[in-house]
Design a protein around this motif. Structure first.
Motif, mmCIF file in Angstrom:
data_model
loop_
_atom_site.group_PDB
_atom_site.id
_atom_site.type_symbol
_atom_site.label_atom_id
_atom_site.label_comp_id
_atom_site.label_asym_id
_atom_site.label_seq_id
_atom_site.Cartn_x
_atom_site.Cartn_y
_atom_site.Cartn_z
ATOM 1 N N LEU A 64 -0.656 7.778 -1.235
ATOM 2 C CA LEU A 64 -1.718 7.989 -0.259
ATOM 3 C C LEU A 64 -2.851 8.483 -0.664
ATOM 4 C CD1 LEU A 64 0.254 8.733 3.134
ATOM 5 C CD2 LEU A 64 -0.672 6.594 2.097
ATOM 6 N N ARG A 66 -7.214 9.837 -0.279
ATOM 7 C CA ARG A 66 -8.504 9.819 0.603
ATOM 8 C C ARG A 66 -9.929 9.897 -0.340
ATOM 9 N NH1 ARG A 66 -8.524 10.942 5.878
ATOM 10 N NH2 ARG A 66 -6.480 12.289 5.469
ATOM 11 N N LEU A 73 -7.277 7.202 5.399
ATOM 12 C CA LEU A 73 -6.250 7.319 4.200
ATOM 13 C C LEU A 73 -6.020 5.888 3.953
ATOM 14 C CD1 LEU A 73 -3.385 9.413 5.657
ATOM 15 C CD2 LEU A 73 -4.775 9.748 3.619
ATOM 16 N N CYS A 74 -5.845 5.746 2.478
ATOM 17 C CA CYS A 74 -5.460 4.559 2.213
ATOM 18 C C CYS A 74 -4.262 4.501 1.226
ATOM 19 C CB CYS A 74 -6.782 3.613 1.280
ATOM 20 S SG CYS A 74 -7.377 4.362 -0.015
ATOM 21 N N ILE A 75 -3.814 3.288 0.673
ATOM 22 C CA ILE A 75 -2.616 3.371 -0.200
ATOM 23 C C ILE A 75 -3.435 2.930 -1.780
ATOM 24 C CG2 ILE A 75 -0.760 2.261 -1.057
ATOM 25 C CD1 ILE A 75 -0.130 1.729 1.862
ATOM 26 N N THR A 134 -5.522 12.491 -3.871
ATOM 27 C CA THR A 134 -4.173 12.418 -3.770
ATOM 28 C C THR A 134 -3.941 13.066 -2.354
ATOM 29 O OG1 THR A 134 -3.468 11.865 -6.021
ATOM 30 C CG2 THR A 134 -1.791 12.467 -4.336
ATOM 31 N N SER A 138 2.189 13.286 3.813
ATOM 32 C CA SER A 138 1.836 11.836 4.323
ATOM 33 C C SER A 138 2.427 11.837 5.758
ATOM 34 C CB SER A 138 2.357 10.833 3.516
ATOM 35 O OG SER A 138 4.233 11.118 3.237
ATOM 36 N N TRP A 141 0.807 9.283 8.310
ATOM 37 C CA TRP A 141 1.120 7.750 7.843
ATOM 38 C C TRP A 141 2.427 7.308 8.607
ATOM 39 C CZ3 TRP A 141 -2.186 4.416 5.732
ATOM 40 C CH2 TRP A 141 -1.867 3.036 5.335
ATOM 41 N N VAL A 203 5.438 4.872 0.471
ATOM 42 C CA VAL A 203 5.101 3.514 0.882
ATOM 43 C C VAL A 203 5.154 2.574 -0.193
ATOM 44 C CG1 VAL A 203 3.051 4.347 2.659
ATOM 45 C CG2 VAL A 203 2.705 4.312 0.267
#
Length: 282
Positions: A64, A66, A73-75, A134, A138, A141, A203
């Motif tokens: 994860l 930002r 948040l994104c992957i 990073t 998490s 999420w 994830v």
């Protein structure tokens, strides 16, 4: 005079502490180079510190990030690591995945519950900036299908049958889907030596066909022991190995143009432009 000397000494100590803190965040390569091309040296993994804890990220890992404070948040999927010898830069290329509601088009009826949307262009950033992006904690999420976990005792028995009884901890890192065909044994050992991280949420992003096969596989194995997921045959059919129930499975089938990444000061596409013509992972 004494006060002046004490003040100078205090400033020196504070400066050294700040420098040490910066060094702790500065990433280092793990293992020997895995390829060369002109001024570029390629690597499989790098080590860094986050919240005073050592971490390792390798090719194929999902984690994860930002991109800016306050952004969602994104992957990130780590796809390329290299050093540019001319300008002494440590660089990375990653593919970013966002939840549909965090894209300009928003979530629509065509989006699945476990779907993410990829940014159309890979993002190139320096390793120290990727570390700052990073988000290792998490807990925020919660999206994605939970992977069916393997029982560690059953995994150990299976590894012993295959003559790998001394490396049960390494089995968990087979969750990476891009590492197939590469020798990551040294990197996996170093990851295992960092200690068990079983409660850390993970994830993984699959293609849509992979995701469909995985859902089908779960239905077929519903009444069977979870250890069957460790079989090479089942893995080939779309299984995802995990030793915990903290792995969240998502899928991607579409891309979008991110409106603000081009203005992000951390993005340095100029370092990766030439690699687009040489490396299919880019």
């Amino acid at each position: 005079m004494l006060l002046l000397i004490c003040a100078c000494f205090l400033c020196l100590v504070l400066g050294l502490m700040c420098e040490m803190n910066d060094l702790s965040l500065f990433p280092q390569w793990v293992g020997s180079p895995c390829g060369f091309h002109g001024p570029y040296i390629f690597y499989k993994a790098f080590r860094f510190h986050i919240e005073a804890n050592p971490r390792i990220l390798s090719l194929g890992d999902f984690f994860l990030v930002r991109c800016r404070p306050g952004e969602p948040l994104c992957i990130a999927e780590l796809q390329l690591l290299w050093e540019e010898r001319t300008r002494k830069q440590l660089l990375s290329s990653s593919k970013l995945y966002f939840l549909p509601e965090d894209t300009p088009q928003g979530r629509t009826v065509i989006h699945g519950e476990d779907e993410v949307v990829a940014v159309s262009e890979k993002v190139v950033v320096k390793l120290q900036d990727l570390v700052r992006w990073t988000v290792w904690e998490s807990s925020g999420w919660s999206r994605g299908l939970k992977a069916v976990p393997l029982k560690p005792s059953e995994v150990l028995q299976e590894l012993e049958k295959n003559g790998q009884g001394d490396t049960p901890v390494l089995h968990r890192y087979r969750e990476s889907t891009v590492n197939s065909g590469r020798n990551f044994k040294g990197v996996l050992k170093e990851k295992a030596e960092l200690g068990d991280d079983g409660d850390q949420k993970r994830v993984s992003v699959l293609s849509y066909p992979q995701y469909c096969r995985y859902r089908s596989l779960l239905a077929r194995l519903k009444e069977r022991p979870a250890s069957l997921l460790a079989s090479q045959v089942v893995l080939a059919l779309g299984g995802v190995t995990s030793l915990t129930d903290h792995t969240h499975i998502l899928y991607c089938r579409d891309t979008f143009e991110h409106p603000t990444l081009v203005d992000n000061d951390s993005v340095c596409d100029e370092f990766g432009e030439r690699l687009k013509y040489y490396y299919p992972l880019f």
